[in-house]
Every structure is written in structure tokens, then in C-alpha cells.
Write a protein that holds these residues in place. Structure first.
Motif, PDB file in Angstrom:
ATOM      1  N   ALA A  43       0.819  -1.107  -0.082  1.00 26.74           N
ATOM      2  CA  ALA A  43       0.142   0.055  -0.202  1.00 26.74           C
ATOM      3  C   ALA A  43       0.940   1.271   0.055  1.00 26.74           C
ATOM      4  O   ALA A  43       0.346   2.352  -0.229  1.00 26.74           O
ATOM      5  CB  ALA A  43      -0.812   0.018   1.220  1.00 26.74           C
ATOM      6  N   SER A  59      -4.539  -2.867  -0.029  1.00 27.69           N
ATOM      7  CA  SER A  59      -4.030  -3.315   1.250  1.00 27.69           C
ATOM      8  C   SER A  59      -3.573  -4.575   1.418  1.00 27.69           C
ATOM      9  O   SER A  59      -4.187  -5.467   0.372  1.00 27.69           O
ATOM     10  CB  SER A  59      -5.204  -3.009   2.433  1.00 27.69           C
ATOM     11  N   ASN A  65      -9.496   0.108   2.109  1.00 24.76           N
ATOM     12  CA  ASN A  65      -8.553  -0.175   0.976  1.00 24.76           C
ATOM     13  C   ASN A  65      -8.445   1.074   0.117  1.00 24.76           C
ATOM     14  O   ASN A  65      -7.356   1.548  -0.480  1.00 24.76           O
ATOM     15  CB  ASN A  65      -9.346  -1.198  -0.042  1.00 24.76           C
TER      16      ASN A  65
END
Lengths: 352, 352
Positions: free
Chosen positions: A4, A83, A40
Motif C-alpha cells: 500500500a 491493502s 482499501n
């Protein structure tokens, strides 16, 4: 799974796992999907999901969840594109079949939690996680109950079994900053893997202790949106992100995105009853350093013997009583009643 | 007045003063009396009471209170037999008549608060408080907005005027532990009077920062039962007492007594609406370091220019804007809209 971001600090959002305790494990798959999508989108490092007591926790003992592990994974996994997706496993509750299931549904990480002195029961589970291509991490629950050297010894076992990170868990929210500093700094010095910290807010120190843990060398941190979580809740994730940014830490998640996930996505799913609060029950549990499951038994025994349940909890904390020793509660209440004049039982209202 | 105990540490409960903000200054004299009685029974060191913005605050500008300063004092003062009774005074809001009134009704302490760079407006008030036989203390509001050296210079003015203690106030809940440490340790080293600390919880650090302040030399600490107080609230008093006891501090108040005051006496007076919470509004105010009064104006201006109010607040914080400069808010929103493409005003829904 995509990494991420580039910051060294890794934030683990457990709204859909430890946060499940706050809603009695009743998030629906649709709700989980919506929260996971928001997290996310906000580029949260890790999103953890499962029953509050880990995969397989849905039971009469730990409370039935609104759906099965497989149903939750089906709802959440496709949303988690940026993520890493994590699941929790407590040996004795979850089984190797759950590990297989999580791996097959796309989980990237399996975190394995044991009582702080019982890491040795997790060896087989770590092997299984690694064999199934997932990243393994170890969580040492109730770490306040063991001295730093013991926490280190247990963390080393997990490292040996294949953990890529070990977390000091302040499961009862009982640690003072110094307790955090001693444990996290020792592990950071002595382990070659990442050290993490997991706070609860019983003494109002979830954010403060997290800052202390980072100073002491922790590089991965647990939290929940809106401070959800068992008891008084965990470190409040959107507050953590803002505070860390303000303190100059390089964090991957987008601050406003995490705030929006908290207030626009999660908050409408909560009721006043499900919001964690720092009430007297939470406070005395953190002060005494005992797990929340003792509260109900202690209330009943204290009423029977006419003693203040707070005194019983403090005594249980000093005796370092752990889960499974609930039969000691009555003994303590009875003894305290005797010490206070020998007629405590006179106020008993019967054994219910 | 009786000295409530022997410990060096002095805890100031402001449930009936900063806590008044949380209830829109609507505690009744009867409610104040009940809370004061519970705190006095618990041997709280100091009980502070008045309108949230100090004596004389009851007005269209600051919100009308449910009763007058005299009525509140008549209800509370007779109950405060063990603790010291304190009132708050903001020069410009309260007057010397209020000081006379408080002294005549039995207040022991008058705390005088100014903006962190404006201690010089308080000289006359300090003299008046001392002349009327009360203990005087100084509060430097929004202390995060001035560097430690300036806070010290201003604190020295208050010392010179007759303050027996000066408090570093984190009025916007904007301080990180390091900000607290720098300011409190410098004052502790350089002043010959007591140094205090007053936290807000906007970054989740009210208790953590208070521990840092004590480490840095503070000897008197503010808090409110149930974490009441303006915005996200102050340090939660019963949590503070428990955490300090657990950390080995010698505190005068009785832990269980303070817990009981919080949950048995105060809590039934509160509604969900009056409970402080660490929501996104509180968080962004602490992050930006601006006072809560900016929120409403910022929302309106941001809507008009189609910008995120959080960005406006952060910009205002960087500009170190203070109360009275609300006209700058529109300028900032307009400028941010231009920087983001020049057509921000296109989304304007008219100037209301």
C-alpha cells in the motif's frame, strides 16, 4: 495484495476483527465489504477481518457471528486490492482448516495469537501458515502479565516458528508507558523481525502508549476506526493516523480517507450501545490488569459476599489469575468478606 | 477550606467549570451541589465551578447558564468542606465584582486565564484576587501557539503578579508529548511557583500528555469526571486518579470515591448528546491546532467555495490564526479554491 505504500511504518486496521467484539460479532458481510472498501481506498496498510476471537470463534462460547469465515472472506477479499488482508487465528479456537480456507480465499497474512506464556502451542500453526504461502505474525496476548524477559523468550519462539513480526499486546489495557517501553525496546533490540504493539484504552493510554511503542522501536501498530474493539476499545485509527502525521511519522494511509471511513462508512453502522466507552468497568479492569471475561463472575460473587467487586478484581489482578481460573473468584470474594469482619456472607442474597 | 490531603500532587476537578461547556452551561445549582458533594466526599483536592468561560460568561456571546454565579456559589460552597473551592476568571469576561462575589461566598482559589501571549492584561485581576484573600493561579490558554520561551516569559508575568501556580493549557488538544515536555519542564526549572497542566483529548492524548507533564515537573493537574469538557473533553478524572495510583503517584482523592462521583452522581445527569466524543471535528481541530469556535464559520465558508473544511482548518492553524480573526476564514477558503483550479467558487451555494 499490493504494497500500500513506502513508509516503513505499517498500520493494521482491526475494525473488522477486534472491532467485532464491540458489535457482538454481528457485522454482516455487506457491512464488512463496505468498511474494507473504504479502508482499501484510504490505502490502509493491512485490513484484518474475522470473528473477534479469530477464525472459528463463532460458537456458543465466544458468540455466534452473523456469517461464516468463508462468507466474510468472499465479501471482503475482492475489495482488498491495495491493502494486505489479514486474518486472526487462536490455536485452540481456529483449526488448520481455517488457515487453508483463508489462504484459498486470498488472505495475505495470518496472525496467530497466544497467551503471553504459551507461544509453544503455536508452532504447528505457524508452519501451516507459511506452508500455505501466507505471511505469519505472532501476537502475545496479555503481555503485561509477564516480565520483559519472558515476553522476549516467547517472542523468540514465534520468530523461530516463522513469524515475520511479533506484537506486544496490551489485551487488558493495563500497561503504563514504562511497561510498554521496557517490552517493546527489548524485543526491538533482540529480535531480527518486526515488533508491533496493540493497545487498549482502559487507562486512557491507547494513543499515548502507541507513541511510546514507536519511540521504543515498534514498526507495526494495531488500531480500529472510531476506537472500536473489545472493552474500552483499541487505539482509534483515524486519531492515530492524524497524530502520527502531526508527529512527523511517514504513514501510508490517507488521513482524510481514514477519517471518512470512520465517520461516513463505519459510524452509521454503530449504535450508542456498540460504541466503546471508558466507563468504570473498563477502568477497573485496566487498573487490575484482568481480562474482561472476569467481570460478570466477579459481580455475582461480590454481591453474594457483600464486597466491592472492584476490590475483588484488584486482588485477582495481584494474584495474576488468567482465563480458566474463574473458580478462584468466589474464593477471593469470600476471603475479602472474612477479612472485612467475618460476616460478609450475612449480606448474601443466595447463590445464583 | 481544609487541606484535602498530604500528597504533593494537586488534582483540580473542573467538571463544574470546563465540563459546563459539554452541557451548554445548563447544570442546575442542585446538580452542581450533588456533584460537588460527591467530589468533596472523595477528597478531591480542588473543585472548580463557574460558567465554562468563567464568572460572567453567562451571556449571548458565550451562552447563558442555568443560574447566576451567586446562585451556583450558594449551592456549592457549603458542601465543599474538605476540598478547596476554585472559580475561573477571564479578564474581559469576568469583572472585579465577580472576584468580590466569589471571595464573599467562600471560594478559596481564583484562577485567571488569558491567551498565552496576553498575560499582561491580568495584572489588576491578580492583585484583586490576592487582596481579597484568595489564592491566585494563572492559566495560559492555547499554550501550543507559543514557543516554550514565550510561555515562560508570560508565566513569569503571572508569577510576578501574584500567581501561586501557572498552568500550561493545551486548550485545543493540539500538543504532542514533546510539546508538553518542553513547556512544562522549562517552567518547572525557571519558576519558583507550582506548574500545572490542562489537557484536551482531541488527539487522544489527554491522559498520556498528563503523565508526560508530571514527568516534566508539573505538580497540579486539571481533569473532569467522565472526560467532560469543551470539544473532545479534558483528561478523564477517575481514569487519571486510577492511572496515577497504578503508576505509583501519591494522590489524595479516593479512587473508588471519584469513580462513584463519575458514574453514580454525574452520569445520570448526562445524555448521549452531552458526552464528549473524539469525532472527526475534534480530531481535525486538534490536528490543526485551532480553537473550536472556528468550526462553524469554516464549514460555511468551505461549502461556499467548494473546498474541504479540513484543509481550511489546517491552513488556519499554520497561519496561527486566533479568536477575533474569523474574517480570515473566508479568505483562506477562497484562496484554497483558487489554488485547486480557480473555479472553486463555481460550486458556491450563495453567501449565507
Amino acid at each position: 495484495m499490493t504494497d500500500a505504500g513506502d513508509a516503513d511504518l505499517r498500520l493494521v486496521d482491526m475494525t473488522l476483527r477486534d472491532g467485532m467484539h464491540a458489535v457482538d460479532h454481528q457485522f454482516t458481510p455487506d457491512q464488512m465489504r463496505d468498511v474494507a472498501r473504504a479502508l482499501n481506498d484510504a490505502e490502509m496498510d493491512v485490513i484484518e477481518m474475522s470473528h473477534g476471537d479469530g477464525m472459528g470463534g463463532s460458537s456458543i462460547n465466544y458468540g455466534f457471528a452473523a456469517a461464516s469465515t468463508g462468507e466474510y472472506l468472499d465479501a471482503v477479499a475482492p475489495e482488498v486490492t491495495e491493502s494486505d488482508l489479514s486474518v486472526l487465528m487462536l490455536p485452540g479456537i481456529g483449526t488448520v482448516e481455517h488457515i487453508e480456507l483463508a489462504a484459498s480465499k486470498g488472505a495475505d497474512i495470518c496472525r496467530i495469537a497466544t497467551h503471553v506464556t504459551e507461544a509453544d502451542i503455536s508452532e504447528e500453526h505457524f508452519e501451516y501458515v507459511v506452508d500455505h504461502g501466507m505471511e505469519a505474525a505472532g501476537l502475545l496476548m496479555l503481555s503485561h502479565m509477564a516480565p520483559p524477559e519472558t515476553v522476549l523468550e516467547q517472542a523468540k519462539l514465534m520468530e523461530e516458528y516463522g513469524a515475520e513480526a511479533v506484537y506486544v499486546m496490551d489485551s487488558a489495557g493495563a500497561m503504563l508507558p514504562n511497561d510498554v517501553e521496557e517490552r517493546v525496546s527489548l524485543l526491538s533490540e533482540e529480535l531480527s523481525i518486526d515488533v508491533g504493539f496493540h493497545a487498549h484504552n482502559n487507562l486512557g493510554l491507547a494513543i499515548g502508549n502507541t507513541l511510546t511503542a514507536l519511540d521504543a522501536g515498534a514498526v507495526t501498530i494495531d488500531g480500529c476506526l472510531r476506537g472500536l474493539g473489545a472493552g474500552s476499545g483499541n487505539a482509534q485509527m483515524e486519531v492515530l493516523v492524524g497524530t502520527l502525521k502531526k508527529a512527523g511519522y511517514d504513514v501510508n494511509p490517507d488521513f482524510f480517507g481514514v477519517m471518512d471511513a470512520a465517520e461516513d462508512t463505519l459510524l452509521p453502522m454503530l449504535t450508542e450501545d456498540t460504541m466503546p466507552e471508558l466507563d468504570n468497568d473498563s477502568l477497573i479492569l485496566g487498573y487490575a490488569g484482568v481480562y474482561s471475561s472476569f467481570l460478570r463472575h466477579t459481580r455475582r460473587a461480590s454481591e453474594r459476599y457483600g464486597v466491592d467487586p472492584r476490590e475483588v478484581l484488584i486482588e485477582l489482578g495481584e494474584m495474576e489469575v488468567v482465563g480458566g481460573q474463574e473458580d478462584l473468584i468466589t474464593d477471593v470474594a469470600s476471603r475479602l468478606a472474612e477479612e472485612r469482619g467475618g460476616d460478609g456472607a450475612a449480606t448474601a442474597e443466595g447463590d445464583d
